[in-house]
Scaffold this motif. Sequence first.
Motif, short mmCIF file in Angstrom:
data_model
loop_
_atom_site.label_atom_id
_atom_site.label_comp_id
_atom_site.label_asym_id
_atom_site.label_seq_id
_atom_site.Cartn_x
_atom_site.Cartn_y
_atom_site.Cartn_z
N ARG A 38 16.58 3.44 -4.98
CA ARG A 38 16.10 2.07 -4.83
C ARG A 38 15.48 1.81 -3.47
O ARG A 38 14.53 1.04 -3.33
CB ARG A 38 17.27 1.11 -5.07
N GLU A 39 15.99 2.48 -2.44
CA GLU A 39 15.50 2.24 -1.09
C GLU A 39 14.06 2.70 -0.88
O GLU A 39 13.42 2.33 0.11
CB GLU A 39 16.41 2.93 -0.07
N GLU A 40 13.52 3.49 -1.81
CA GLU A 40 12.15 3.99 -1.67
C GLU A 40 11.12 3.12 -2.39
O GLU A 40 9.95 3.49 -2.47
CB GLU A 40 12.07 5.42 -2.21
N LEU A 41 11.54 1.95 -2.88
CA LEU A 41 10.65 1.14 -3.71
C LEU A 41 9.85 0.12 -2.93
O LEU A 41 8.98 -0.54 -3.49
CB LEU A 41 11.47 0.41 -4.79
N HIS A 42 10.14 -0.06 -1.65
CA HIS A 42 9.47 -1.10 -0.87
C HIS A 42 8.30 -0.54 -0.07
O HIS A 42 8.27 0.63 0.28
CB HIS A 42 10.48 -1.77 0.07
N GLY A 43 7.36 -1.43 0.19
CA GLY A 43 6.23 -1.06 1.04
C GLY A 43 4.96 -0.78 0.27
O GLY A 43 4.88 -0.96 -0.96
N ALA A 90 5.84 -9.15 1.25
CA ALA A 90 6.89 -8.13 1.36
C ALA A 90 7.19 -7.51 0.02
O ALA A 90 7.42 -6.30 -0.09
CB ALA A 90 8.15 -8.75 1.95
N HIS A 91 7.21 -8.30 -1.05
CA HIS A 91 7.48 -7.79 -2.39
C HIS A 91 7.18 -8.89 -3.39
O HIS A 91 6.85 -10.02 -3.01
CB HIS A 91 8.94 -7.33 -2.51
N ASP A 92 7.30 -8.58 -4.65
CA ASP A 92 7.14 -9.60 -5.68
C ASP A 92 8.25 -9.46 -6.71
O ASP A 92 9.12 -8.58 -6.62
CB ASP A 92 5.76 -9.51 -6.35
N GLY A 93 8.24 -10.36 -7.70
CA GLY A 93 9.29 -10.34 -8.71
C GLY A 93 9.32 -9.05 -9.52
O GLY A 93 10.39 -8.61 -9.95
N TYR A 94 8.16 -8.44 -9.70
CA TYR A 94 8.12 -7.19 -10.46
C TYR A 94 8.94 -6.12 -9.78
O TYR A 94 9.69 -5.38 -10.42
CB TYR A 94 6.68 -6.73 -10.63
N LEU A 95 8.83 -6.03 -8.47
CA LEU A 95 9.57 -5.00 -7.74
C LEU A 95 11.07 -5.25 -7.84
O LEU A 95 11.86 -4.30 -7.97
CB LEU A 95 9.13 -4.98 -6.29
N ASP A 96 11.49 -6.51 -7.75
CA ASP A 96 12.92 -6.82 -7.89
C ASP A 96 13.44 -6.36 -9.25
O ASP A 96 14.53 -5.78 -9.35
CB ASP A 96 13.15 -8.32 -7.72
#
Length: 389
Positions: free
Chosen positions: A168-173, A149-155
Motif C-alpha cells: 500500500r505504501e507504494e501507491l502514492h505519488g 496529493a491523491h483522489d478517491g480512486y487511490l483511496d
Amino acid sequence: MQNVLLVCPQERDFALVRAAGLERHYRIRPVGRDLDDGEVDPATVLEEALTGPADGAVGTKDRSALLAAVVAERRGLPGPAAHALFSCQHKPTSRELQRRVVPEATPGFEQVNGVQTLELPFFVKPVVGRLSQLARRIDDLAELDELPAHDGYLDDYARLAELAGLPREELHGYLAEELVEGDEVTLEGYVHAGRVVVVGVTDSVKYPGTNSFERFEYPSRFPAERLDELAAVARRLLPALGFDGGFFNVEFFVPERGRATIIEVNGRIASQFAPLVQALHGRSTYDLLFALACGEDPGWQEQEPDGVAVSYVVRVFDDAYVAAAPDPEDAVEILVRPGRRLSEQGTNDVSSFRLAIVYGAGETRAEALERARARASKLTFRLEPEPER
C-alpha cells in the motif's frame, strides 16, 4: 455448464455477455456492484465470491480484474496472479520491467519527487490511476507543487491492494515521463499457458486540438510490418510481467518514423472494443475471456477482419447538470444519469465529459464512421446549469 463469477460488473458487461450468447454456455453469477458506483467494500465482495460453485472469475476494469485475481488465487482457480496485475497497474513497477525487457519501446521516466534528468516539458501520471485522470503536461517545475496529493480512486485502490497483499505504501505519488509523439493505438490479446496471442490492434483518434478520444477504429490502419513490431513487444513484455491466463492490452504511441513507445499496459480486457471484434469476426472477446477464466485455450485464429468497426465517444468539454438523457439501446451506451452534474458521474478525463458511446460498422472506414456519427447525432441530452435549490 461451467460456473463463472462476474466480479463487480459494469453495466456494459451485462449487455456484452448477452450479445455474445454466453449465458447459453456458462452459469454466470454477478458478485458485487461496479466499484465505480459509490461505496462498495471489496472485502465484502471477496467474502461473497469465496462461497458457492465457481470454475472461473473475471473482472473487466482495473480494480475488478485485480479483485477477480484475488478470488481466483484464494479459490485455486485459473487466471492471472494478483502480483502480475499489480505489475501492470503500478506504473513505476511496470516501467522498470519495460525498461529491462523492451528498452527500445520504453520512454524515459523518473519519480516526480526526484526529477533530475528529464527535460521540460514532460508528462506526469499518478502511480496508480484511470482514464488519464490527474495526468497532465508539465511546462514549469512549479506546476508540480499544484498536483493533488491523491483522489478517491487511490483511496479505494489502497483498500483493494491490502486484500491482495500488495504494498500500500507504494501507491502514492506521480511518475514523470518524457513526452513522446505519434498516433495512439491499442494492441489487445491474451496469454494462455505462456503463449501470447494477439487479437487485434485498434486506432485511437482524438477530438481535434484536445487530448480526449473521439473514436476507436478497428482494425488499425497501420501496415503489417508496424503491427508485427507491436506484437513482438507484447510477446516479450507480458511474460516478463508474470502475466498468464488472462486478457491484456498495451497502448502505444506509433510515430511516422522510428520505434513505437509504450504508453501503458493493462492486465484486463478492453471491454469497449468487444463489439468491434464481434462485428467483424463474429466472436466476442468476452467469449475468449470466459474460456480463459476457466483455464481453457480460447483457440483464437489471428486473421485480418473484413470491414471496419468504430466506437464513437460523444463528449462535451464543459461541466453541466444532466436534466435528461436518452435511454440506452442496441449499440448505444449512455454513460450519464439525470439528476447529477457531469463532474459527479465519473465519466470525465482531464478536460472533458463522456455522455455516450455509439458503435457502427461498415465495409470502409468512412462508412463505419458515418454510421456511428449519424446515430450519435440523434441522441438527445438536456444539459443545463445546476437548478436552484
